[in-house]
Structure formats: structure tokens, C-alpha cells
Design a protein around this motif. Structure first.
Motif, mmCIF file in Angstrom:
data_model
loop_
_atom_site.group_PDB
_atom_site.id
_atom_site.type_symbol
_atom_site.label_atom_id
_atom_site.label_comp_id
_atom_site.label_asym_id
_atom_site.label_seq_id
_atom_site.Cartn_x
_atom_site.Cartn_y
_atom_site.Cartn_z
ATOM 1 N N GLY A 118 -19.321 4.073 15.736
ATOM 2 C CA GLY A 118 -19.872 4.148 17.097
ATOM 3 C C GLY A 118 -18.668 3.902 18.106
ATOM 4 O O GLY A 118 -17.467 4.051 17.898
ATOM 5 N N ASP A 119 -18.944 3.775 19.405
ATOM 6 C CA ASP A 119 -18.155 3.775 20.692
ATOM 7 C C ASP A 119 -17.662 2.211 20.964
ATOM 8 O O ASP A 119 -16.756 2.090 21.676
ATOM 9 N N SER A 120 -18.403 1.328 20.373
ATOM 10 C CA SER A 120 -18.147 0.084 21.036
ATOM 11 C C SER A 120 -17.807 -0.766 19.742
ATOM 12 O O SER A 120 -18.387 -0.757 18.654
ATOM 13 N N CYS A 121 -17.127 -1.999 19.886
ATOM 14 C CA CYS A 121 -16.654 -3.043 18.958
ATOM 15 C C CYS A 121 -18.060 -3.582 18.188
ATOM 16 O O CYS A 121 -18.860 -4.360 19.104
ATOM 17 N N VAL B 19 1.004 -1.317 -0.163
ATOM 18 C CA VAL B 19 -0.101 0.151 0.139
ATOM 19 C C VAL B 19 0.762 1.176 0.122
ATOM 20 O O VAL B 19 1.978 1.352 0.740
ATOM 21 N N PRO B 20 0.703 2.350 -0.973
ATOM 22 C CA PRO B 20 1.598 3.568 -1.005
ATOM 23 C C PRO B 20 1.555 4.110 0.302
ATOM 24 O O PRO B 20 0.323 4.159 0.897
ATOM 25 N N ASP B 21 2.615 4.813 0.853
ATOM 26 C CA ASP B 21 2.625 5.750 1.964
ATOM 27 C C ASP B 21 1.582 6.430 2.038
ATOM 28 O O ASP B 21 0.924 6.702 3.445
ATOM 29 N N ASP B 22 1.191 7.413 1.244
ATOM 30 C CA ASP B 22 0.185 8.417 1.359
ATOM 31 C C ASP B 22 -1.166 7.910 1.630
ATOM 32 O O ASP B 22 -1.964 8.303 2.284
ATOM 33 N N GLU B 23 -1.491 6.605 1.216
ATOM 34 C CA GLU B 23 -2.897 5.793 1.587
ATOM 35 C C GLU B 23 -2.740 5.357 3.035
ATOM 36 O O GLU B 23 -3.607 5.520 3.770
ATOM 37 N N LEU B 24 -1.427 5.033 3.398
ATOM 38 C CA LEU B 24 -1.363 4.718 4.728
ATOM 39 C C LEU B 24 -1.537 5.977 5.636
ATOM 40 O O LEU B 24 -2.366 5.626 6.726
ATOM 41 N N ARG B 25 -0.963 7.011 5.349
ATOM 42 C CA ARG B 25 -1.287 8.102 6.157
ATOM 43 C C ARG B 25 -2.763 8.553 6.196
ATOM 44 O O ARG B 25 -3.408 8.967 7.588
ATOM 45 N N ARG B 26 -3.409 8.392 5.267
ATOM 46 C CA ARG B 26 -4.861 8.754 5.199
ATOM 47 C C ARG B 26 -5.707 7.678 5.929
ATOM 48 O O ARG B 26 -6.580 8.143 6.685
ATOM 49 N N ARG B 27 -5.252 6.586 6.060
ATOM 50 C CA ARG B 27 -6.069 5.464 6.788
ATOM 51 C C ARG B 27 -5.799 5.768 8.160
ATOM 52 O O ARG B 27 -6.713 5.199 9.020
ATOM 53 N N ILE B 28 -4.600 6.189 8.854
ATOM 54 C CA ILE B 28 -4.479 6.068 10.172
ATOM 55 C C ILE B 28 -5.385 7.086 10.697
ATOM 56 O O ILE B 28 -5.639 7.092 12.027
ATOM 57 N N THR B 29 -5.608 8.098 9.901
ATOM 58 C CA THR B 29 -6.208 9.407 10.583
ATOM 59 C C THR B 29 -7.919 8.821 11.003
ATOM 60 O O THR B 29 -8.561 9.390 11.613
ATOM 61 N N CYS B 30 -8.344 7.870 10.324
ATOM 62 C CA CYS B 30 -9.651 7.330 10.704
ATOM 63 C C CYS B 30 -9.741 5.921 11.343
ATOM 64 O O CYS B 30 -10.524 5.160 11.258
ATOM 65 N N ARG B 31 -8.627 5.460 11.952
ATOM 66 C CA ARG B 31 -8.316 4.074 12.445
ATOM 67 C C ARG B 31 -8.820 3.974 13.830
ATOM 68 O O ARG B 31 -8.019 4.820 14.778
ATOM 69 N N LEU B 32 -9.596 2.971 14.386
ATOM 70 C CA LEU B 32 -9.819 2.741 15.784
ATOM 71 C C LEU B 32 -9.438 1.087 16.083
ATOM 72 O O LEU B 32 -9.504 0.509 15.041
ATOM 73 N N GLU B 33 -9.311 1.209 17.239
ATOM 74 C CA GLU B 33 -8.925 -0.443 17.355
ATOM 75 C C GLU B 33 -9.688 -0.866 18.769
ATOM 76 O O GLU B 33 -10.079 0.054 19.647
ATOM 77 N N CYS B 34 -10.428 -1.967 18.983
ATOM 78 C CA CYS B 34 -11.202 -2.464 20.233
ATOM 79 C C CYS B 34 -9.953 -2.717 21.129
ATOM 80 O O CYS B 34 -9.210 -3.685 21.007
ATOM 81 N N GLU B 35 -10.250 -2.287 22.382
ATOM 82 C CA GLU B 35 -9.251 -2.431 23.573
ATOM 83 C C GLU B 35 -9.417 -3.785 24.039
ATOM 84 O O GLU B 35 -8.634 -4.140 24.436
ATOM 85 N N VAL C 66 -9.810 -3.979 14.275
ATOM 86 C CA VAL C 66 -9.874 -2.730 13.792
ATOM 87 C C VAL C 66 -11.145 -2.198 13.307
ATOM 88 O O VAL C 66 -12.137 -2.937 12.936
ATOM 89 N N ALA C 67 -11.486 -0.951 13.544
ATOM 90 C CA ALA C 67 -12.832 -0.310 13.273
ATOM 91 C C ALA C 67 -12.542 1.138 12.455
ATOM 92 O O ALA C 67 -11.425 1.715 12.672
ATOM 93 N N LYS C 68 -13.454 1.641 12.027
ATOM 94 C CA LYS C 68 -13.063 3.003 11.283
ATOM 95 C C LYS C 68 -13.843 4.143 12.093
ATOM 96 O O LYS C 68 -15.019 4.014 12.825
ATOM 97 N N ASP C 69 -13.439 5.246 12.461
ATOM 98 C CA ASP C 69 -14.035 6.274 13.119
ATOM 99 C C ASP C 69 -15.589 6.345 12.322
ATOM 100 O O ASP C 69 -15.713 6.275 11.130
ATOM 101 N N GLY C 70 -16.408 6.772 13.298
ATOM 102 C CA GLY C 70 -17.843 6.700 12.684
ATOM 103 C C GLY C 70 -18.747 5.178 13.115
ATOM 104 O O GLY C 70 -19.951 5.323 12.579
#
Ligand code: AMP
Length: 207
Positions: free
Chosen positions: A145-148, A118-134, A139-143
Motif C-alpha cells: 500500500g501507500d502508507s506505513c 546476504v549474497p550480493d544477488d539477493e541484495l539486488r533483488r531485495r532493493i527492487t521491491c523495497r519501500l521506506e516510511c518517510e 522498511v516495507a515491501k512494494d505491494g
């Protein structure tokens, strides 16, 4: 090239989808799955000895040294009786060599590598909206909700996705993981997969 053995390692830059695709492969096949990144984040949260040793490296976005990483992962691999998927390991050529040596020692087939590109610029875009279940580390996306959606655990951004740490992880990827990818392709045990597009599109390529 057909893959005959049932052990796979997923290699790729941060946010390339290693976890999503690796977990999907293990779920579909009923194989064991280990994410070394999730293992370390759990160790940090539970303040285990591994967590205490790894914390300074994770905080700086650096890789955890091989002597800290290797024993636990090799024990896990050697204890498997069926197929397995490793996500985020090996990340260095010495880790790849140690994994091969451990499997050869007990007469098991050597793993094949799924290499996500995956190209670096696409990776930078992806992490700005990445969430993870604790809890379960999916992995989930911003938006979403708050729970997995899988286990109901809390969703949160990963501390090491903050932009400074992310850039260090990306630099570490280019310095250390790219030669590890080469290790597998040189031995005809690596398949490069286009990791752009939706998770379903990437999965079709992997399947
Ligand atoms: P990941 O969840 O795979 O992106 O891993 C998160 C972080 O854990 C990495 O940036 C490294 O600091 C550390 N880590 C995970 N796997 C390894 C490994 N095989 N060797 C060294 N450090 C690792």
C-alpha cells in the motif's frame, strides 16, 4: 558464545535487514535504537547543517566522512543509560575504534556485533521491491500500500536504492565494512548470522 553486555551494533550490506532486525531487538528489549542512515535522511529532509554536509556523499551513494559522522553518534552513545542498538554504525575501522575508545573512556562495556551475511544477488533483488516510511523509517515491501502499517506515514522508494547509487553503496560495503566486520571477529565480539530467508527466520537465528 554468550553475550553479556547490552549494546549491539548491526553490520551488513545495504538491504541485508540491519534496520528490521536491529529495531526488532531494541523493541523486544526496550533498548534505545539509532539508525545512522535514517538520521542522515532526516537531516537531509529537514535541511539541517548535518544534512547539508552529508548531501553530496549520499547523492553519490558514498559514505559520509568519519569527521562528519562521529560527533553526533558518540554523543548519542555516551548519553545512553540502558541497552542500545546501533544500525549502520560503525561502517569503517576508524569508526569502530572511536566507538570503543569513547566507551572505554567512560568505563562502559564494549558492544558486540551482529554481522548479517546476504549474497550480493539477493541484495539486488531485495532493493527492487523495497519501500521506506518517510516518517518513522520502517522498511516495507512494494505491494503493502501507500502508507506505513505502523504510523500511517507515506511509503516511498529510497533515492539511494536507485541502481547506480546502490552499486556504489555495495562497493563501499566491500571496501570499508568488510574490514570493520573483521575488527569485531578478531576481538571475539562478532557473530556472523545468515541473513537470507524471511525476517522471522533471521530473527530466530539472532535470538
Ligand atoms: P543505511 O540506511 O544504513 O543504508 O545508510 C544510508 C547511507 O547513509 C549510506 O549509504 C551512507 O552514505 C550513509 N551512512 C549511514 N551510516 C553511515 C556511517 N556510519 N558512516 C558513513 N556513512 C553512513
Amino acid at each position: 558464545m554468550a553475550f553479556a553486555s547490552h549494546s549491539f551494533v548491526f553490520l551488513g550490506p545495504p538491504a541485508s535487514g540491519k534496520g528490521t532486525q536491529g529495531r526488532r531487538l531494541s523493541d523486544e528489549k526496550g533498548w534505545a535504537y539509532l539508525s545512522t542512515g535514517a538520521l542522515l535522511r532526516r537531516a537531509l529532509r529537514d535541511d539541517t547543517e548535518l544534512g547539508r554536509l552529508a548531501r553530496p556523499y549520499l547523492d553519490r551513494g558514498e559514505y559520509v566522512p568519519d569527521d562528519i559522522m562521529l560527533p553526533g553518534v558518540l554523543d548519542w552513545v555516551k548519553s545512553q543509560t540502558g541497552g542500545w542498538v546501533l544500525d549502520g554504525f560503525p561502517r569503517t575501522v576508524p569508526q569502530a575504534e572511536a566507538l570503543d575508545a569513547a566507551l572505554e573512556e567512560i568505563g562502559l562495556p564494549l558492544p558486540k556485533a551482529m554481522i548479517l551475511h546476504v549474497p550480493d544477488d539477493e541484495l539486488r533483488r531485495r532493493i527492487t521491491c523495497r519501500l521506506e516510511c518517510e516518517s518513522c523509517h520502517r522498511v516495507a515491501k512494494d505491494g503493502e500500500g501507500d502508507s506505513c502499517p505502523k504510523c500511517g506515514g507515506p511509503l516511498a522508494p529510497r533515492a539511494d536504492d536507485a541502481s547506480g547509487a546502490f552499486e556504489s553503496r555495495l562497493a563501499e560495503f566491500h571496501r570499508l565494512v568488510v574490514p570493520t566486520m573483521q575488527y569485531y571477529t578478531d576481538r571475539m565480539r562478532g557473530r556472523i548470522i545468515n541473513g537470507t530467508g524471511s525476517p522471522d527466520e533471521v530473527w530466530v537465528r539472532i535470538s
